[in-house]
Motif scaffolding. Structure first.
Motif, PDB file in Angstrom:
ATOM      1  N   ALA A  65      -0.441   4.136  -9.210  1.00  0.00           N
ATOM      2  CA  ALA A  65       1.186   3.989  -8.659  1.00  0.00           C
ATOM      3  C   ALA A  65       1.935   5.054  -8.580  1.00  0.00           C
ATOM      4  CB  ALA A  65       1.711   2.106  -8.847  1.00  0.00           C
ATOM      5  N   LYS A  66       2.585   4.956  -7.515  1.00  0.00           N
ATOM      6  CA  LYS A  66       3.450   6.115  -7.303  1.00  0.00           C
ATOM      7  C   LYS A  66       4.800   5.167  -8.170  1.00  0.00           C
ATOM      8  CE  LYS A  66       2.812   7.488  -2.449  1.00  0.00           C
ATOM      9  NZ  LYS A  66       3.276   6.788  -0.806  1.00  0.00           N
ATOM     10  N   ASP A  67       5.522   6.330  -8.993  1.00  0.00           N
ATOM     11  CA  ASP A  67       6.860   6.802  -9.387  1.00  0.00           C
ATOM     12  C   ASP A  67       8.033   7.058  -9.127  1.00  0.00           C
ATOM     13  OD1 ASP A  67       9.185   5.466 -10.822  1.00  0.00           O
ATOM     14  OD2 ASP A  67       8.295   6.048 -13.258  1.00  0.00           O
ATOM     15  N   PHE A  68       8.007   8.017  -8.266  1.00  0.00           N
ATOM     16  CA  PHE A  68       8.238   9.712  -7.583  1.00  0.00           C
ATOM     17  C   PHE A  68       9.781   8.971  -8.311  1.00  0.00           C
ATOM     18  CE2 PHE A  68       5.687  10.367  -3.499  1.00  0.00           C
ATOM     19  CZ  PHE A  68       4.272  10.781  -5.015  1.00  0.00           C
ATOM     20  N   GLU A  69      10.408   8.637  -8.722  1.00  0.00           N
ATOM     21  CA  GLU A  69      12.105   7.871  -9.113  1.00  0.00           C
ATOM     22  C   GLU A  69      11.975   8.940  -9.890  1.00  0.00           C
ATOM     23  OE1 GLU A  69      10.240   5.590  -7.299  1.00  0.00           O
ATOM     24  OE2 GLU A  69      11.932   4.416  -6.128  1.00  0.00           O
ATOM     25  N   HIS A  70      11.051   8.787 -11.217  1.00  0.00           N
ATOM     26  CA  HIS A  70      10.759   9.832 -12.239  1.00  0.00           C
ATOM     27  C   HIS A  70      10.246  10.578 -12.399  1.00  0.00           C
ATOM     28  CE1 HIS A  70      11.992   5.128 -13.477  1.00  0.00           C
ATOM     29  NE2 HIS A  70      13.574   6.423 -14.093  1.00  0.00           N
ATOM     30  N   GLY A  71       9.853  10.962 -10.944  1.00  0.00           N
ATOM     31  CA  GLY A  71       8.950  12.328 -11.538  1.00  0.00           C
ATOM     32  C   GLY A  71       7.709  12.386 -11.525  1.00  0.00           C
ATOM     33  N   ARG A  72       6.731  11.226 -10.901  1.00  0.00           N
ATOM     34  CA  ARG A  72       5.363  10.773 -11.784  1.00  0.00           C
ATOM     35  C   ARG A  72       4.420  10.135 -11.048  1.00  0.00           C
ATOM     36  NH1 ARG A  72       5.407   6.643 -16.434  1.00  0.00           N
ATOM     37  NH2 ARG A  72       5.794   4.843 -15.511  1.00  0.00           N
ATOM     38  N   PHE A  73       3.167   9.797 -11.784  1.00  0.00           N
ATOM     39  CA  PHE A  73       2.901   8.524 -11.357  1.00  0.00           C
ATOM     40  C   PHE A  73       2.438   7.216 -12.706  1.00  0.00           C
ATOM     41  CE2 PHE A  73       1.421  11.809  -8.024  1.00  0.00           C
ATOM     42  CZ  PHE A  73       1.361  11.098  -6.717  1.00  0.00           C
ATOM     43  N   HIS A  74       2.027   6.508 -12.336  1.00  0.00           N
ATOM     44  CA  HIS A  74       1.707   5.699 -13.090  1.00  0.00           C
ATOM     45  C   HIS A  74       0.163   5.852 -13.586  1.00  0.00           C
ATOM     46  CE1 HIS A  74       5.322   2.863 -13.858  1.00  0.00           C
ATOM     47  NE2 HIS A  74       5.006   3.026 -12.234  1.00  0.00           N
ATOM     48  N   THR A  75       0.300   6.672 -14.907  1.00  0.00           N
ATOM     49  CA  THR A  75      -1.256   7.134 -15.764  1.00  0.00           C
ATOM     50  C   THR A  75      -2.422   5.853 -15.478  1.00  0.00           C
ATOM     51  OG1 THR A  75      -0.915   6.515 -17.734  1.00  0.00           O
ATOM     52  CG2 THR A  75      -0.058   9.003 -16.343  1.00  0.00           C
ATOM     53  N   ARG A  76      -2.409   4.592 -15.597  1.00  0.00           N
ATOM     54  CA  ARG A  76      -2.954   3.559 -15.189  1.00  0.00           C
ATOM     55  C   ARG A  76      -3.456   3.534 -13.974  1.00  0.00           C
ATOM     56  NH1 ARG A  76      -0.716  -1.531 -19.153  1.00  0.00           N
ATOM     57  NH2 ARG A  76      -0.975  -0.316 -21.080  1.00  0.00           N
ATOM     58  N   GLY A  77      -4.402   3.486 -13.065  1.00  0.00           N
ATOM     59  CA  GLY A  77      -5.219   3.524 -12.242  1.00  0.00           C
ATOM     60  C   GLY A  77      -6.928   2.344 -12.426  1.00  0.00           C
ATOM     61  N   ASN A  78      -6.975   2.393 -11.034  1.00  0.00           N
ATOM     62  CA  ASN A  78      -8.400   1.716 -10.500  1.00  0.00           C
ATOM     63  C   ASN A  78      -9.313   2.586  -9.844  1.00  0.00           C
ATOM     64  OD1 ASN A  78      -7.056  -0.570 -11.743  1.00  0.00           O
ATOM     65  ND2 ASN A  78      -5.529  -0.276 -10.307  1.00  0.00           N
ATOM     66  N   GLU A  79      -9.951   2.262  -9.391  1.00  0.00           N
ATOM     67  CA  GLU A  79     -10.703   2.492  -8.249  1.00  0.00           C
ATOM     68  C   GLU A  79     -10.056   1.397  -7.513  1.00  0.00           C
ATOM     69  OE1 GLU A  79     -14.999   3.242  -7.876  1.00  0.00           O
ATOM     70  OE2 GLU A  79     -15.723   4.033 -10.176  1.00  0.00           O
ATOM     71  N   VAL A  80     -10.626   2.145  -5.702  1.00  0.00           N
ATOM     72  CA  VAL A  80      -9.789   1.547  -4.939  1.00  0.00           C
ATOM     73  C   VAL A  80     -10.868   0.356  -4.573  1.00  0.00           C
ATOM     74  CG1 VAL A  80      -8.895   2.048  -2.195  1.00  0.00           C
ATOM     75  CG2 VAL A  80      -8.581   3.464  -4.139  1.00  0.00           C
ATOM     76  N   LYS A  81     -10.376  -1.143  -3.948  1.00  0.00           N
ATOM     77  CA  LYS A  81     -11.523  -1.961  -3.631  1.00  0.00           C
ATOM     78  C   LYS A  81     -11.844  -2.123  -2.657  1.00  0.00           C
ATOM     79  CE  LYS A  81     -10.244  -4.972  -7.744  1.00  0.00           C
ATOM     80  NZ  LYS A  81     -10.071  -5.782  -8.397  1.00  0.00           N
ATOM     81  N   GLU A  82      -9.988  -2.044  -1.998  1.00  0.00           N
ATOM     82  CA  GLU A  82     -10.432  -1.787   0.094  1.00  0.00           C
ATOM     83  C   GLU A  82     -11.122  -1.192   0.350  1.00  0.00           C
ATOM     84  OE1 GLU A  82      -7.113  -3.318  -1.828  1.00  0.00           O
ATOM     85  OE2 GLU A  82      -7.497  -1.596  -2.215  1.00  0.00           O
ATOM     86  N   ARG A  83     -12.011  -1.135   1.660  1.00  0.00           N
ATOM     87  CA  ARG A  83     -12.878  -0.647   2.826  1.00  0.00           C
ATOM     88  C   ARG A  83     -11.395   1.134   2.848  1.00  0.00           C
ATOM     89  NH1 ARG A  83     -14.004  -3.570   5.331  1.00  0.00           N
ATOM     90  NH2 ARG A  83     -13.416  -3.556   7.168  1.00  0.00           N
ATOM     91  N   PHE A 112       0.725  -1.111   0.049  1.00  0.00           N
ATOM     92  CA  PHE A 112      -0.224   0.215   0.118  1.00  0.00           C
ATOM     93  C   PHE A 112       0.845   1.076  -0.327  1.00  0.00           C
ATOM     94  CE2 PHE A 112      -3.896  -2.336   2.566  1.00  0.00           C
ATOM     95  CZ  PHE A 112      -4.133  -3.138   0.897  1.00  0.00           C
ATOM     96  N   ARG A 113       1.780   1.484   1.087  1.00  0.00           N
ATOM     97  CA  ARG A 113       2.878   2.230   0.249  1.00  0.00           C
ATOM     98  C   ARG A 113       3.441   3.187  -0.548  1.00  0.00           C
ATOM     99  NH1 ARG A 113       6.782   0.779   5.383  1.00  0.00           N
ATOM    100  NH2 ARG A 113       5.485   1.666   6.879  1.00  0.00           N
ATOM    101  N   ASP A 114       2.724   1.938  -1.906  1.00  0.00           N
ATOM    102  CA  ASP A 114       3.090   2.126  -3.404  1.00  0.00           C
ATOM    103  C   ASP A 114       2.744   2.441  -4.010  1.00  0.00           C
ATOM    104  OD1 ASP A 114       6.240   1.201  -2.664  1.00  0.00           O
ATOM    105  OD2 ASP A 114       5.408  -0.828  -3.329  1.00  0.00           O
ATOM    106  N   TRP A 115       1.251   3.126  -3.367  1.00  0.00           N
ATOM    107  CA  TRP A 115       0.384   3.459  -4.048  1.00  0.00           C
ATOM    108  C   TRP A 115      -0.461   4.954  -3.329  1.00  0.00           C
ATOM    109  CZ3 TRP A 115      -2.644   1.062  -8.513  1.00  0.00           C
ATOM    110  CH2 TRP A 115      -1.771  -0.335  -9.170  1.00  0.00           C
ATOM    111  N   THR A 116      -0.853   5.912  -4.450  1.00  0.00           N
ATOM    112  CA  THR A 116      -1.247   7.064  -3.636  1.00  0.00           C
ATOM    113  C   THR A 116      -3.235   6.466  -4.278  1.00  0.00           C
ATOM    114  OG1 THR A 116       0.429   8.278  -4.242  1.00  0.00           O
ATOM    115  CG2 THR A 116      -1.464   9.199  -4.329  1.00  0.00           C
TER     116      THR A 116
END
Length: 343
Positions: free
Chosen positions: A316-334, A293-297
């Motif tokens: 998903a975070k990719d702060f090493e390259h100054g960005r987020f991965h643009t593929r995302g999803n709706e959060v499934k967890e509560r 979960f620490r790897d996601w925003t």
């Protein structure tokens, strides 16, 4: 501040105006600026609209600037124009992020990134180190050619460089009037209003005896400007200190300032580390989730005038390259909700 003309319209005049636009082969209504994040664009029914004020809030270090700057980068990569007012970072710092971002984008486009998203593309630190070391007189493209993806990054930036404008803003001199003047100038040069990013709202110098008064003046001024020039304005907002307590999930009312923030904004996005907002049940029964979960925003769409609100998306975070991965999803967890769960 507003320079809008003809505030009164009859329905007949609006019908004639729309008909004229259609006969010129153009589309009437607001122009939509995609964010480049598919899940977010779907929620926003296409992206940010001309005349909209978008607030991006969250705690320090959660990626508000990264997300906002990526909106600007994605706008120009798609053929548009963007203007960034940065009260926090020098233009060269933002350039390093852009180079790293484009280096990775080039490898992804060439299929040179593995299924886990791992690549050896130049990250922000290696780009900064190359700049600090210098090139012994060689040109910039030669310097970047020594970094994985650097040559392609230089080509990408050269391609859209005239359409992405970085303003090194000052809390002393970059007033609402200066912001408006610069936006109008870029609009006139480009022939269309840019996507505007202001990083961040509470840094704009405006008159007012209290922070609430200053924040109200700043947010109202930005909303007037968005409507005047027909630009979407994305403003990053700081959080109130009380919102940073452990176990508290940040909401719109936690942003520093007044209720005018929520009232004036058309879209409100709250950025949170997933590990901080997921229900503790997901951590107690599966400790492996902690690192995952620490790897996601989580980006929560708190307000959305043109579509669904109270939507939680994860990227998903990719702060090493100054960005987020643009593929995302709706959060499934509560996720935690301060109305029923606090610590």
């Amino acid at each position: 501040m507003s320079g809008r003309t003809q505030p009164l319209h009859s329905v007949s005049s609006l019908l004639a105006e729309v008909d004229h636009v259609l006969q010129r082969g153009l589309a009437p209504g607001a122009k939509v600026h995609p964010t480049g994040f598919a899940a977010l664009d779907a929620t926003l029914t296409g992206g940010f609209r001309s005349g909209e004020l978008v607030l991006v809030g969250g705690a320090a270090g959660n990626g508000k600037t990264t997300l906002g700057f990526q909106f600007a980068r994605n706008a120009v990569a798609a053929g548009g124009t963007a203007l960034v007012f940065s009260y926090e970072h020098e233009a060269h710092t933002l350039l390093e992020r852009l180079i790293s971002m484009e280096a990775l984008e080039s490898l992804e486009g060439a299929g040179a990134v593995d299924t886990f998203g791992i690549s050896n593309a130049a990250d922000v630190h290696s780009v900064r180190a190359a700049f600090e070391a210098g090139s012994q007189g060689a040109p910039l493209d030669a310097l970047l050619a020594g970094l994985t993806g650097g040559r392609e990054a230089h080509a990408a930036l050269t391609g859209y460089g005239d359409r992405l404008h970085l303003h090194e803003s000052s809390g002393a001199t970059t007033t609402l009037e200066e912001i408006a003047r610069t936006v109008r100038e870029v609009t006139a040069t480009a022939g269309a209003a840019p996507l505007v990013l202001v990083d961040y709202l509470q840094k704009i110098p405006v008159p007012g005896a209290t922070e609430d008064e200053r924040t109200t003046a700043a947010v109202e001024g930005l909303k007037d400007l968005a409507l005047e020039v027909g630009a979407p304005i994305v403003a990053i907002s700081a959080a109130d200190k009380g919102a940073l307590a452990s176990g508290h999930r940040m909401r719109t009312h936690d942003l520093r300032g007044t209720s005018s923030l929520a009232y004036e904004a058309d879209v409100v996005l709250i950025v949170s580390d997933k590990v901080d907002v997921v229900s503790r049940d997901h951590l107690v029964y599966d400790l492996g989730n902690l690192q995952r979960f620490r790897d996601w925003t989580v980006v929560t769409v708190e307000k959305n005038r043109h579509g669904r609100a109270q939507v939680e998306l994860e990227f998903a975070k990719d702060f090493e390259h100054g960005r987020f991965h643009t593929r995302g999803n709706e959060v499934k967890e509560r996720l935690i909700d301060e109305r029923v769960f606090t610590t």
